[in-house]
Write a protein that holds these residues in place. Sequence first.
Motif, PDB file in Angstrom:
ATOM      1  N   GLU A   1       3.826   1.981   7.294  1.00 13.27           N
ATOM      2  CA  GLU A   1       3.841   2.392   5.889  1.00 13.27           C
ATOM      3  C   GLU A   1       5.288   2.441   5.441  1.00 13.27           C
ATOM      4  O   GLU A   1       6.192   2.720   6.232  1.00 13.27           O
ATOM      5  CB  GLU A   1       3.157   3.747   5.689  1.00 13.27           C
ATOM      6  CG  GLU A   1       3.696   4.888   6.516  1.00 13.27           C
ATOM      7  CD  GLU A   1       2.932   6.190   6.262  1.00 13.27           C
ATOM      8  OE1 GLU A   1       2.409   6.377   5.145  1.00 13.27           O
ATOM      9  OE2 GLU A   1       2.871   7.001   7.186  1.00 13.27           O
TER      10      GLU A   1
ATOM     11  N   PHE B   1       3.261   0.377   0.657  1.00 12.56           N
ATOM     12  CA  PHE B   1       2.137   0.009   1.521  1.00 12.56           C
ATOM     13  C   PHE B   1       1.918   1.026   2.630  1.00 12.56           C
ATOM     14  O   PHE B   1       2.804   1.767   3.024  1.00 12.56           O
ATOM     15  CB  PHE B   1       2.398  -1.364   2.149  1.00 12.56           C
ATOM     16  CG  PHE B   1       3.578  -1.379   3.094  1.00 12.56           C
ATOM     17  CD1 PHE B   1       3.412  -1.123   4.455  1.00 12.56           C
ATOM     18  CD2 PHE B   1       4.860  -1.648   2.630  1.00 12.56           C
ATOM     19  CE1 PHE B   1       4.490  -1.121   5.328  1.00 12.56           C
ATOM     20  CE2 PHE B   1       5.950  -1.657   3.498  1.00 12.56           C
ATOM     21  CZ  PHE B   1       5.762  -1.392   4.850  1.00 12.56           C
TER      22      PHE B   1
ATOM     23  N   SER C   1      -1.947  -1.260  -0.631  1.00 10.36           N
ATOM     24  CA  SER C   1      -0.631  -1.688  -1.097  1.00 10.36           C
ATOM     25  C   SER C   1      -0.600  -1.651  -2.620  1.00 10.36           C
ATOM     26  O   SER C   1      -1.638  -1.735  -3.285  1.00 10.36           O
ATOM     27  CB  SER C   1      -0.289  -3.094  -0.589  1.00 10.36           C
ATOM     28  OG  SER C   1      -1.096  -4.079  -1.221  1.00 10.36           O
TER      29      SER C   1
ATOM     30  N   ALA D   1      -0.411  -8.055   3.692  1.00 12.17           N
ATOM     31  CA  ALA D   1       0.033  -7.631   2.364  1.00 12.17           C
ATOM     32  C   ALA D   1       1.167  -8.527   1.910  1.00 12.17           C
ATOM     33  O   ALA D   1       1.740  -9.290   2.696  1.00 12.17           O
ATOM     34  CB  ALA D   1       0.478  -6.169   2.396  1.00 12.17           C
TER      35      ALA D   1
END
Length: 248
Positions: A23, A70, A75, A169
Amino acid sequence: MKAIKILILICTAVIPAAAQQLEGEVTYEKVFHWTRIYSRLTYLSNEEKDRMKQTWGNDDEYKEKMTLLFNEKQSFYTYKKKEENEGGYSWNREDYRIYRNLENGTKTDIIQMIGKTYIVEDSIRVPSWKIMNKIKEVAGHMCMMAVTEDTIKSQKITAWFANDIALTAGPELYTGLPGMILELEINDGDITVSATELKMRPVPAAELDVSKKLKGKKITNKQYDSLVFSHIQDSMKAHRNPFWALPY
């Protein structure tokens, strides 16, 4: 076969994804080259070409900072907020917020185009990517090349994804690769979106959740495609640049 071997080599050379905190935030620099974009639009009128010359002159490059937040499940991509001590003026701040729920495969895209704000709520569409046997470093991460095509806008898309960040992502409307996309090229550099900084940090869910107060017309992927296609066709017939009112 070569692409697969390179991918395996990258996997063995990086820190395992399981050991990472998946993250954080990626800062991208989005660079437009307007004269390159215009040179592809052979149907433009002389009036439109003159307008381009008056607007850009010899300085056709425009830069915009973007950000991608994200975690392993979600995201969110949009314009990067300006710092208090940062000057300049962003003239192209139409509503553009791209949400992805990576866990359940759904999306919410808030896009201002053709005079309205649309909310595209549907499943995430994964492009038909072809992974190539090329690698390069982007923002300190070894990335692998993949290509696809936007047939509606007639665009060649090149992506560079970091296999050591094992999240599907990326920036703009693009996802679906076995690693985060850190760089995009549209039509060989008409527009480039390159990561300049990547910070692994806790991201509160509130920063990733879709706002409950959305204003705009809700449409599906199919309806979005139809709107874009019709606008481009109408613009071609009228000898206008469709991307005055539509993201390139």
